[in-house]
Write an enzyme that holds these catalytic residues in place. Structure first.
Site, PDB file in Angstrom:
ATOM      1  N   HIS A  44      10.126  20.428 -48.075  1.00  0.00           N
ATOM      2  CA  HIS A  44      10.537  20.744 -49.439  1.00  0.00           C
ATOM      3  C   HIS A  44      10.400  22.234 -49.724  1.00  0.00           C
ATOM      4  O   HIS A  44      11.253  22.832 -50.369  1.00  0.00           O
ATOM      5  CB  HIS A  44       9.667  19.935 -50.414  1.00  0.00           C
ATOM      6  CG  HIS A  44      10.154  19.971 -51.819  1.00  0.00           C
ATOM      7  ND1 HIS A  44      11.250  19.264 -52.251  1.00  0.00           N
ATOM      8  CD2 HIS A  44       9.702  20.632 -52.911  1.00  0.00           C
ATOM      9  CE1 HIS A  44      11.447  19.485 -53.537  1.00  0.00           C
ATOM     10  NE2 HIS A  44      10.521  20.309 -53.969  1.00  0.00           N
ATOM     11  N   TYR A  47      12.070  24.407 -46.022  1.00  0.00           N
ATOM     12  CA  TYR A  47      13.447  24.162 -45.569  1.00  0.00           C
ATOM     13  C   TYR A  47      13.533  24.199 -44.038  1.00  0.00           C
ATOM     14  O   TYR A  47      14.448  24.782 -43.474  1.00  0.00           O
ATOM     15  CB  TYR A  47      14.401  25.201 -46.178  1.00  0.00           C
ATOM     16  CG  TYR A  47      14.533  25.114 -47.674  1.00  0.00           C
ATOM     17  CD1 TYR A  47      15.526  24.325 -48.244  1.00  0.00           C
ATOM     18  CD2 TYR A  47      13.674  25.799 -48.516  1.00  0.00           C
ATOM     19  CE1 TYR A  47      15.654  24.217 -49.620  1.00  0.00           C
ATOM     20  CE2 TYR A  47      13.796  25.700 -49.902  1.00  0.00           C
ATOM     21  CZ  TYR A  47      14.788  24.912 -50.433  1.00  0.00           C
ATOM     22  OH  TYR A  47      14.908  24.818 -51.799  1.00  0.00           O
ATOM     23  N   GLU A  88      18.706  21.546 -58.969  1.00  0.00           N
ATOM     24  CA  GLU A  88      17.565  21.129 -58.164  1.00  0.00           C
ATOM     25  C   GLU A  88      17.438  19.610 -58.248  1.00  0.00           C
ATOM     26  O   GLU A  88      17.833  18.997 -59.225  1.00  0.00           O
ATOM     27  CB  GLU A  88      16.291  21.788 -58.704  1.00  0.00           C
ATOM     28  CG  GLU A  88      15.300  22.131 -57.626  1.00  0.00           C
ATOM     29  CD  GLU A  88      14.228  23.072 -58.149  1.00  0.00           C
ATOM     30  OE1 GLU A  88      14.146  24.197 -57.642  1.00  0.00           O
ATOM     31  OE2 GLU A  88      13.487  22.690 -59.072  1.00  0.00           O
ATOM     32  N   HIS A  90      15.264  15.974 -58.175  1.00  0.00           N
ATOM     33  CA  HIS A  90      13.973  15.321 -58.410  1.00  0.00           C
ATOM     34  C   HIS A  90      14.142  13.849 -58.067  1.00  0.00           C
ATOM     35  O   HIS A  90      13.925  12.966 -58.896  1.00  0.00           O
ATOM     36  CB  HIS A  90      13.502  15.538 -59.853  1.00  0.00           C
ATOM     37  CG  HIS A  90      12.072  15.971 -59.930  1.00  0.00           C
ATOM     38  ND1 HIS A  90      11.234  15.650 -60.949  1.00  0.00           N
ATOM     39  CD2 HIS A  90      11.317  16.711 -59.070  1.00  0.00           C
ATOM     40  CE1 HIS A  90      10.025  16.168 -60.735  1.00  0.00           C
ATOM     41  NE2 HIS A  90      10.062  16.811 -59.600  1.00  0.00           N
ATOM     42  N   HIS A  92      12.925  11.651 -55.361  1.00  0.00           N
ATOM     43  CA  HIS A  92      11.871  10.683 -55.081  1.00  0.00           C
ATOM     44  C   HIS A  92      10.988  10.402 -56.291  1.00  0.00           C
ATOM     45  O   HIS A  92      10.679   9.240 -56.560  1.00  0.00           O
ATOM     46  CB  HIS A  92      11.048  11.135 -53.869  1.00  0.00           C
ATOM     47  CG  HIS A  92      11.780  10.889 -52.568  1.00  0.00           C
ATOM     48  ND1 HIS A  92      11.263  11.236 -51.354  1.00  0.00           N
ATOM     49  CD2 HIS A  92      12.981  10.338 -52.316  1.00  0.00           C
ATOM     50  CE1 HIS A  92      12.114  10.900 -50.387  1.00  0.00           C
ATOM     51  NE2 HIS A  92      13.170  10.359 -50.964  1.00  0.00           N
ATOM     52  N   GLN A 235       4.535  13.666 -61.521  1.00  0.00           N
ATOM     53  CA  GLN A 235       3.974  14.429 -62.615  1.00  0.00           C
ATOM     54  C   GLN A 235       4.414  13.859 -63.968  1.00  0.00           C
ATOM     55  O   GLN A 235       5.424  13.187 -64.065  1.00  0.00           O
ATOM     56  CB  GLN A 235       4.438  15.897 -62.540  1.00  0.00           C
ATOM     57  CG  GLN A 235       4.325  16.507 -61.156  1.00  0.00           C
ATOM     58  CD  GLN A 235       5.544  16.240 -60.290  1.00  0.00           C
ATOM     59  OE1 GLN A 235       6.347  15.376 -60.563  1.00  0.00           O
ATOM     60  NE2 GLN A 235       5.658  17.005 -59.216  1.00  0.00           N
ATOM     61  N   ASP A 263       7.700  30.458 -62.017  1.00  0.00           N
ATOM     62  CA  ASP A 263       7.266  29.152 -62.501  1.00  0.00           C
ATOM     63  C   ASP A 263       6.394  28.468 -61.459  1.00  0.00           C
ATOM     64  O   ASP A 263       6.399  28.840 -60.290  1.00  0.00           O
ATOM     65  CB  ASP A 263       8.470  28.271 -62.820  1.00  0.00           C
ATOM     66  CG  ASP A 263       9.132  27.736 -61.569  1.00  0.00           C
ATOM     67  OD1 ASP A 263       9.528  28.571 -60.740  1.00  0.00           O
ATOM     68  OD2 ASP A 263       9.233  26.521 -61.406  1.00  0.00           O
ATOM     69  N   GLN A 309       2.632  20.095 -64.816  1.00  0.00           N
ATOM     70  CA  GLN A 309       3.875  20.701 -65.318  1.00  0.00           C
ATOM     71  C   GLN A 309       3.600  21.773 -66.369  1.00  0.00           C
ATOM     72  O   GLN A 309       2.471  21.968 -66.804  1.00  0.00           O
ATOM     73  CB  GLN A 309       4.752  19.607 -65.916  1.00  0.00           C
ATOM     74  CG  GLN A 309       5.162  18.550 -64.908  1.00  0.00           C
ATOM     75  CD  GLN A 309       6.153  19.091 -63.903  1.00  0.00           C
ATOM     76  OE1 GLN A 309       7.292  19.388 -64.225  1.00  0.00           O
ATOM     77  NE2 GLN A 309       5.711  19.250 -62.663  1.00  0.00           N
ATOM     78  N   SER A 532      17.368  18.520 -50.459  1.00  0.00           N
ATOM     79  CA  SER A 532      16.525  17.329 -50.584  1.00  0.00           C
ATOM     80  C   SER A 532      16.832  16.406 -49.408  1.00  0.00           C
ATOM     81  O   SER A 532      17.899  15.803 -49.349  1.00  0.00           O
ATOM     82  CB  SER A 532      16.814  16.621 -51.910  1.00  0.00           C
ATOM     83  OG  SER A 532      16.123  15.382 -51.953  1.00  0.00           O
TER      84      SER A 532
END
Lengths: 733, 222
Positions: A44, A47, A88, A90, A92, A235, A263, A309, A532
């Site tokens: 993740h 890469y 992006e 998310h 899983h 999360q 971030d 988060q 992903s």
């Protein structure tokens, strides 16, 4: 020693990787270091199976302000303004806990955008679920949509578009890809590089807890187990906290109080601190004892890898620290100095006075081994076929087939979903979801407008990974052309199965090649993206699903077409589409999916895209819609239903040696349905841009194609197209 | 003439409301912790999720320092408009009767609908005709206006229903299709639809501008 070996394997590192880490450090890593390496050396974050392939993508162009490697890509839109954007996944987390997984996916991508100093102005989503007749798919769809809405609506960023497909291979492994678009003053944009030895590292936003520990390595970089064991690694999102930290960061950046900003996403403090150090060519010292905690008993390694988060990491000059913390207090969000930029090239973790981790930044960030794929083309269709649907059987009534296709969840209206999103906050939305093929946003401060679209079609990519991916890029550009927009840049999310399996490796290899070639043909740079992998379960991989998001500019947001016909409109067809039933929705409903798609000439599609864009800009077109799932008959019916008018169409002028059924329901790139005043359409026909095929009139959809004829009441078509809305409204909230 | 638009942590539509106000007058943002409304002639409480709205919609915002000033301002007859979350806040603060409950469908709903002006005599509807249909979007999860029978009778009897959803357009199951309410005096109005998102034909409609024009006109006449 035995225990240590077991530990690195549990964390997803191979024995070889463990040896490389030990050699690089000159000793065994301790627990803190091992935890940090396991995350940054995960698929993740590193890469490791895709980086070599991504080098194929064109990333440069005259309008590129920021490219891959930053928090997000950005393109210049003139007037001193830039548009930042990124998609992006998310996946899983959303398969395990759909509401929070989707919500935090939206939250994460927004942080990437405002980390640059760009105010998020739009979100789009690309979603994939199993067939909608499965209770699990309806549950995931319902909760993912609610989660996206919850986060985006609460934070005040409009969700302006997206797409949803339903295919059996996503049954156990749904896809949730979120794209965020932001607007920034180009000169105020910040990079994610730490700079200035002695500057302070400030952690902003939420407190740090035990949530999401190991998310990147365990959840996002391995195949998905069925069951609930992974739920604690998902999360929990708090959009109110993100709203506060976003406004706080944007205020600080506007006042030029921050040196840089990053971030905290996957791998939390570990990745943001080490990536900032790496980008800036400096070291960073972090004191975990100063990090405000949600759970007081957190171990140092947990603080470093927590994926709590709504957190941001800023580099601040010592003289500005008090002012920065005052703005954090004003916004009632956290702000704590937790370390400093150090000379040298090491990331050091302290727990008070005790040094608990000490690693070369380069070893952590850059030295993860990259793996070559071992692709092998499968000799057969590996995904199976469902049961054939009687309503679309060869030789049947094409009107029945049209209604069955319109009612197919992938083709049907998604009004039920997008009405759960605030699509208008910000007062920029000129074209809302489903009004047009692309969302259109005005940016009066930059005296411009942009169009945004997101596309992907895993079924067709599964049939031919190269051509299917080229088609996805072209379709996105076609959608922009329907709004009169010219592409400025592209972001992508490559959703694939386990790359260590030869068939998946082949898909990934061919698909990235197609992405590179299509971007080259269109002259559109790839400015960022996400990969992903391991989207598979013991039942097999997902369809290979490259999702592309594109941002384009248009000269004026006035008088744009919609994807709807008006009574009295002349109807025309444009483009080099050579429709074919291979890989089509009809082939799927007939259970005839197999390897192989027909080839086409991308240059011809590119030329048609330019011609349609010019016609839209010339104000000649009131209705524009590209031909995609379900073919030309579905595209025409959608425009009729959306506009509340019947149509009288004869495809006779188009029929050549391709069969009439292919012209009704066949698919492929490069087809447009256009509508407008009779005189305007005549001009397009005379110019050779389009072929006249009918008029909008009456209360029936009639389409003649040689010996085949469709004749269905408009109300029946509307009922079919809105069948997903009806089905989901009947699902208890 | 200056309009003030409140901003709480968690407000979402305050900039949209500010831009709408700027089409008819001067306007500025009022931070929730501010304790003066000096120079403000009309107040708009915008949509969003004030303080996250984790307790009950609008329940915390009513205690904000700026809201105390708004209560005094309203008591003096100053025009106050609450939009969506602002409407919820005004109900929680007791400035408007009734309460907002979760939508019948229990889901967030964003949709362009028709809203009919039921009372043209308020500070925020003076530029409208009674019965006039305005195309304005709604977007909320908690917008079903409710009042017990005797209160409902009083509100209807006093002509305090300022807006109703057009027949067939009630998006949330609101009693008597109520979309917006005024106080008895007509200076305080709250509504669930978002007039600030209907001030420009380019983004859907300009019908909502009439509310802001109404207040500006009333102030200019005063």
């Amino acid at each position: 020693m035995e225990a240590s070996v077991a530990r690195h394997r549990e964390l997803g590192l191979t024995d070889r990787e463990h040896e490389l880490i030990t050699a690089g450090l000159g000793r065994e890593p301790n627990d803190v270091e091992l935890a940090m390496f396991s995350l940054l050396w995960s698929e993740h974050c590193a890469y490791k199976h895709s980086r070599k392939l991504l080098r194929r993508l064109p990333t440069e162009g005259p309008r590129v302000v920021m490219g891959p490697g930053e928090n997000a890509g950005a393109v210049d839109v003139g007037g001193g303004w830039s548009v930042a954007f990124k998609v992006e996944s998310h996946n899983h987390p959303s398969a395990v806990e759909p509401f929070q997984g989707a919500a935090t996916g939206v939250g994460g991508i927004m942080r990437d955008i405002f980390a640059l100093g760009a105010r998020p102005i739009a979100v789009l989503d690309s979603l994939r679920f199993g067939e909608l007749d499965s209770a699990r798919s309806r549950y995931l769809f319902d909760h993912v949509v609610a989660g996206i809405g919850h986060y985006g609506n609460s934070i005040g960023v409009p969700t302006v578009g997206g797409e949803v497909h339903f295919e059996a291979p996503y049954e156990q492994n749904c896809l949730v890809n979120a794209m965020c678009v932001g607007l920034a003053r180009t000169e105020r944009m910040v990079r994610a590089a730490a700079a200035g030895v002695g500057n302070v590292v400030v952690l902003m936003g939420a407190t740090t807890g035990r949530d999401g520990i190991g998310g990147a390595s365990v959840l996002a970089s391995a195949e998905l187990d069925e069951g609930d064991a992974m739920r604690p690694t998902v999360q929990i999102g708090d959009p109110f906290e993100e709203k506060k930290v976003m406004e706080c960061c944007l205020e600080l950046l506007a006042d030029e109080k921050l040196v840089s900003l990053q971030d905290l996403g996957a791998a939390g403090l570990t990745s943001s601190a080490s990536e900032m150090a790496s980008a800036g060519g400096v070291g960073i010292d972090i004191d975990v004892s100063r990090v405000p905690l949600r759970n007081p008993d957190l171990e140092p390694f947990e603080v470093m890898v927590s994926e709590s988060q709504e957190r941001m990491l800023a580099i601040v000059e010592p003289d500005e620290l008090d002012a920065v913390l005052a703005v954090c207090r004003k916004w009632e969000t956290g702000g704590t100095a937790i370390g400093e930029v150090a000379a040298g090239d090491r990331i050091r973790v302290f727990d008070g006075d005790e040094l608990v981790g000490d690693m070369p930044v380069a070893l952590l960030v850059d030295d993860c081994p990259l793996y070559d794929l071992e692709p092998a083309e499968p000799d057969r269709w590996i995904y199976g076929n469902g049961e054939p649907l009687a309503a679309v059987a060869p030789g049947g009534d094409p009107g029945e087939a049209l209604l069955a296709l319109l009612a197919t969840p992938t083709i049907a209206s998604k009004r039920w979903a997008f009405e759960q999103y605030d699509s208008i906050v910000g007062s920029r939305t000129v074209r809302r979801p489903e009004q047009a093929d692309a969302a259109v946003l005005q940016a009066p401060e930059a005296e411009t407008a942009i169009a945004v679209a997101i596309d992907g079609n895993g079924r067709r990519v599964a049939c031919d990974p190269y051509l299917g991916t080229v088609e996805a890029v072209l379709e996105c550009a076609q959608n922009l052309a329907c709004a009169g927009a010219e592409p400025l840049g592209l972001t992508n999310c490559l959703n694939f199965g386990n790359p260590e399996k030869p068939a998946v490796a082949w898909q990934l290899d061919r698909s990235t090649r197609g992405l590179a070639d299509a971007c080259g043909e269109l002259g559109v740079p790839v400015v960022g993206g996400n990969v992903s992998l391991y989207n598979e379960t013991d039942r097999g991989p997902i369809y290979p699903t490259p999702v592309v998001g594109m941002v384009g500019e248009l000269p004026s947001p006035e008088r744009l077409p919609v994807a709807a016909l008006r009574e009295g409109d002349a109807i025309a067809f444009a483009g080099p589409l050579a429709p074919d039933l291979r890989g089509s929705q009809l082939a799927k409903l007939r259970a005839e999916l197999d390897l192989g798609l027909p080839g086409f000439e991308p240059g011809e599609v590119h030329a048609a895209i330019a011609a349609v864009r010019d016609a839209v800009r010339a104000g000649l077109i009131r209705c524009a819609h590209d031909v995609s799932d379900g073919g030309l008959a579905c595209a025409l019916a959608e425009c009729a239903v959306a506009g509340g008018t019947g149509i009288e169409v004869d495809l006779g002028p188009l029929l050549g040696d391709r069969g009439p059924e292919a012209w009704l329901f066949g698919e492929g790139p490069g087809g447009f349905v256009l509508g407008g005043e009779v005189a305007a359409i005549e001009r397009l026909v005379e110019a050779g841009t389009a072929v006249a095929i009918g008029v909008a009139s009456g209360a029936e959809i009639t389409i003649a194609a040689g010996p085949l004829a469709i004749a269905v009441p408009l109300a029946d078509a509307a009922g079919a197209w809105h069948s997903l809305d009806a089905a989901m409204e009947a699902t208890p909230a | 003439m200056t309009f003030g638009v409140l901003r709480f942590p968690g407000s979402c539509d305050e900039v949209d409301a500010l831009r709408a106000c700027e089409r008819v007058a001067e306007a500025r943002i009022v931070w929730h912790a501010d304790t003066d409304l000096d120079g403000i002639d009309a107040v708009v409480i915008p949509g969003g999720f004030s303080y996250g709205d984790y307790l009950r919609v609008g329940a915390i915002a009513r205690f904000a320092p700026a809201m105390e000033r708004v209560l005094e301002f309203a008591a003096r007859g100053g025009p106050v408009l609450g939009i969506c979350n602002g409407f919820q806040v005004l109900c929680e603060a007791g400035l408007l009767p009734g309460a907002l409950l979760p939508n019948e469908g229990l889901r967030f709903l964003c949709r362009q609908i028709d809203v009919e002006v039921a009372a043209a005599g308020t500070a925020w509807t003076g530029a409208c005709r009674e019965g006039e249909a305005l195309s304005i979007p709604v977007k909320h999860t908690t917008g079903r206006w409710f009042a017990p029978p005797e209160l409902l009778e009083r509100v209807e009897g006093n002509g305090q229903v300022a807006f109703r959803y057009a027949p067939g357009d009630n998006p949330n199951g609101s009693l008597n299709d109520v979309a917006g309410i005024s106080n008895g005096r007509g200076n305080v109005v709250g509504l669930m639809p978002h007039p600030e998102h209907a001030v420009d034909p380019l983004t859907g409609s300009s019908d909502g501008l009439k509310l802001f024009e109404s207040a500006a006109r009333a102030l200019a006449a005063a």
